[in-house]
Design an enzyme around this catalytic site. Structure first.
Site, mmCIF file in Angstrom:
data_model
loop_
_atom_site.group_PDB
_atom_site.id
_atom_site.type_symbol
_atom_site.label_atom_id
_atom_site.label_comp_id
_atom_site.label_asym_id
_atom_site.label_seq_id
_atom_site.Cartn_x
_atom_site.Cartn_y
_atom_site.Cartn_z
ATOM 1 C CD GLN A 1 -2.732 -0.935 2.609
ATOM 2 O OE1 GLN A 1 -2.751 -1.846 3.416
ATOM 3 N NE2 GLN A 1 -3.401 0.188 2.805
ATOM 4 C CG HIS A 2 0.342 3.433 2.477
ATOM 5 N ND1 HIS A 2 -0.889 3.986 2.735
ATOM 6 C CD2 HIS A 2 0.502 2.421 3.389
ATOM 7 C CE1 HIS A 2 -1.432 3.356 3.769
ATOM 8 N NE2 HIS A 2 -0.618 2.404 4.178
ATOM 9 C CG ASP B 1 0.305 -5.555 1.071
ATOM 10 O OD1 ASP B 1 -0.349 -4.687 1.680
ATOM 11 O OD2 ASP B 1 1.537 -5.679 1.182
HETATM 12 O O1 LIG Z 1 1.671 0.181 4.890
HETATM 13 C C1 LIG Z 1 1.139 -0.899 5.075
HETATM 14 C C2 LIG Z 1 -0.257 -0.980 5.567
HETATM 15 O O2 LIG Z 1 -0.840 0.262 5.836
HETATM 16 C C3 LIG Z 1 1.915 -2.154 4.800
HETATM 17 O O3 LIG Z 1 1.240 -3.281 5.284
HETATM 18 C C4 LIG Z 1 2.220 -2.260 3.321
HETATM 19 O O4 LIG Z 1 1.026 -2.548 2.621
HETATM 20 C C5 LIG Z 1 3.328 -3.248 3.027
HETATM 21 O O5 LIG Z 1 2.954 -4.552 3.255
HETATM 22 P P1 LIG Z 1 3.918 -5.838 3.261
HETATM 23 O O6 LIG Z 1 4.860 -5.739 2.116
HETATM 24 O O7 LIG Z 1 4.574 -5.898 4.590
HETATM 25 O O8 LIG Z 1 2.951 -6.998 3.091
#
Ligand SMILES: O=C(CO)[C@@H](O)[C@H](O)COP(=O)(O)O
Ligand SMILES: Nc1ncnc2c1ncn2[C@@H]1O[C@H](COP(=O)(O)OP(=O)(O)O)[C@@H](O)[C@H]1O
Length: 456
Positions: free
Chosen positions: A71-72, A225
């Site tokens: 995300q983000h 994700d």
């Molecule tokens: O920033 C967040 C949720 O807000 C993280 O959960 C990212 O989405 C990255 O996820 P992973 O690579 O650790 O699954």
């Protein structure tokens, strides 16, 4: 057999699963690594995606696919759709100051929670846009469109048909800081507040909308994700999912939007039309990687060592802020070790302290959700560690259900792709795999001691 593909383009790697659309049975899979760092050229994600697709035997016989991704991350495109600069990822903390400024400028945390369900910290796209405007005004001026990793990859698969054609979904849009889950609309005033202008943003598809087509393969909307993981693991209302990947997350499926002005709980949307209140830490599986590295052992050996030391590691506590921290919001923090004495100066004690410290951060995340979950499901790469699975229930103070190790983000994306084909009101039901329940006596002293030293 009708086949669908699900993709997880996460922080450390890209994974592809090909599944039977009707039953969900796994047919084949592939994966490829992503480069390290918190600033990454999106082209690396594209190359890893191609490698992972090839590893999964290609997509020639696949009817639909969907991408779940970290995300983000801020992907800036110019008017021709060319990438303006490397993407800043969710775990890049350089925009912490911008986050604090934006919170003040809108009138404080409550104003943000009311506007978009979340109080932005450095992870959120909106803060990265402000950082860009302040530190790289030329790149900001060239940025004609801004999108997220899954939006960009989906658009590339569709042949990159102009920046006006980029799409996203509710789940990922809710992590930008300029889209409101409660109203389902962009807050272009907040985008402008951060960026100084209003770049093109992706069209937000409904959960069963179609993002386009790639060589005859229908493209589902994709999502973040964590939203994909909720779908993949089959999270039900009343469940809390704790994911130990690069990030540590605790999240729940909810029927109504949430807003937490303390900033701990992000009020995200999910991939089904519902909501996904979520708490995220920056330090999870890689704390174990780092501890294994310090001790010169594998993660499997780290697990064995941790299980050899007593609960509480005889007073040794590791506070795992190795990448700074997001919850609590301590972007400049570093990790620390407390209570080191001659009698606990052993590899086993250090391994135990690393596992417990990481789990204490997640226990705080779980508590911050303010729920009394019927089930706590543990997923992500870190849940492959036996020590994590056995110690988690004692730190969380409740039993933990561990679904068989799998790629739940990619699986959720595959289910989303199958949903696009089915066109049904709810996602297709796939048989749940096996899961093992881990039970242990709570050891509250571990969290009490952690709370004492982490607050220093
Ligand atoms: O920033 C967040 C949720 O807000 C993280 O959960 C990212 O989405 C990255 O996820 P992973 O690579 O650790 O699954
Ligand atoms: N058996 C294991 N014990 C501990 N950590 C593990 C194990 N297997 C994988 N990991 C860790 O899990 C992480 C990857 O998890 P994953 O959920 O795929 O992350 P992401 O989705 O963020 O890329 C890596 O840091 C890896 O070292």
């Amino acid at each position: 057999m009708t086949l669908v593909a699900g993709i997880d383009s996460s922080t450390q790697s890209c994974k592809v699963v090909v599944r039977d659309a009707e039953t969900g049975a796994l047919v084949r899979e592939g994966r490829a690594p992503h480069p390290p760092g918190t600033e990454v050229a999106p082209e690396h994600w594209w190359n890893a995606l191609q490698e992972a697709i090839a590893g999964a035997g290609g997509l020639d016989d696949v009817q639909a696919l969907s991408i779940g991704a970290q995300q983000h991350g801020m992907v800036c495109l110019d008017e021709h759709g060319e990438v303006v600069r490397d993407a800043l990822l969710w775990n890049d903390t350089r925009s912490a100051r911008a986050a604090a400024d934006l919170v003040t400028e809108l009138g404080g945390p409550r104003a943000w929670a009311e506007a978009v369900g979340s109080v932005p910290v450095a992870s959120f796209t909106v803060t990265k846009l402000r950082w860009l405007a302040e530190h790289e005004p030329e790149n900001a001026a060239r940025t004609a469109a801004v999108c997220l990793p899954h939006d960009w990859l989906t658009w590339r698969l569709a042949g990159a048909p102009g920046i006006g054609a980029i799409t996203t979904d509710r789940g990922d849009a809710s992590g930008t800081g300029y889209w409101s889950p409660a109203t389902g609309t962009y807050r272009s005033d907040l985008l402008k507040l951060a960026a100084g202008n209003a770049p093109v943003v992706p069209r937000v598809l409904e959960p069963t909308g179609q993002a386009g087509e790639a060589g005859g393969v229908r493209l589902a909307p994709g999502t973040g994700d964590n939203m994909a993981a909720a779908l993949g693991v089959g999270a039900l209302p009343g469940d809390v999912v704790v994911s130990i990947g690069t990030s540590g997350t605790a999240f729940a499926v909810a029927e109504t939007p949430s807003r937490d002005e303390t900033g701990a709980v992000a009020g995200f949307a999910d991939a089904t039309g519902r909501f996904l209140p979520l708490v995220c830490t920056l330090n999870a599986a890689r704390v174990l990687d780092a501890a294994a590295n310090v001790l010169g052992v594998t993660t499997a050996e780290l697990s064995d060592l941790a299980l050899r030391a007593p609960a509480g590691a005889d007073g040794l506590v590791l506070v795992p802020y190795l990448e700074g921290e997001r919850t609590p919001n301590l972007p400049d923090a570093t990790g620390s070790v407390h209570g080191l004495r001659l009698d606990n100066s052993t590899p086993a004690h250090f391994a135990r302290a690393a596992v417990e410290g990481m789990l204490c951060g997640l226990a705080d995340a779980l508590d911050a959700l303010g729920l009394d979950p019927a089930r706590v499901l543990l997923i992500g790469g870190g849940a492959r560690s036996e020590a994590v699975r056995r110690i988690a229930p004692s730190v969380f103070g409740r039993p933990v259900l561990v679904p068989q190790p799998g790629e739940y983000v990619a699986d959720g994306a595959a289910r989303q792709a199958a949903w696009l084909l089915a066109g049904s009101a709810e996602p297709p039901t796939w048989a749940a795999g096996t899961a093992e329940l881990y039970v242990a006596d709570p050891v509250p002293e571990v969290r009490a001691r952690y709370a004492e030293v982490a607050a220093v």
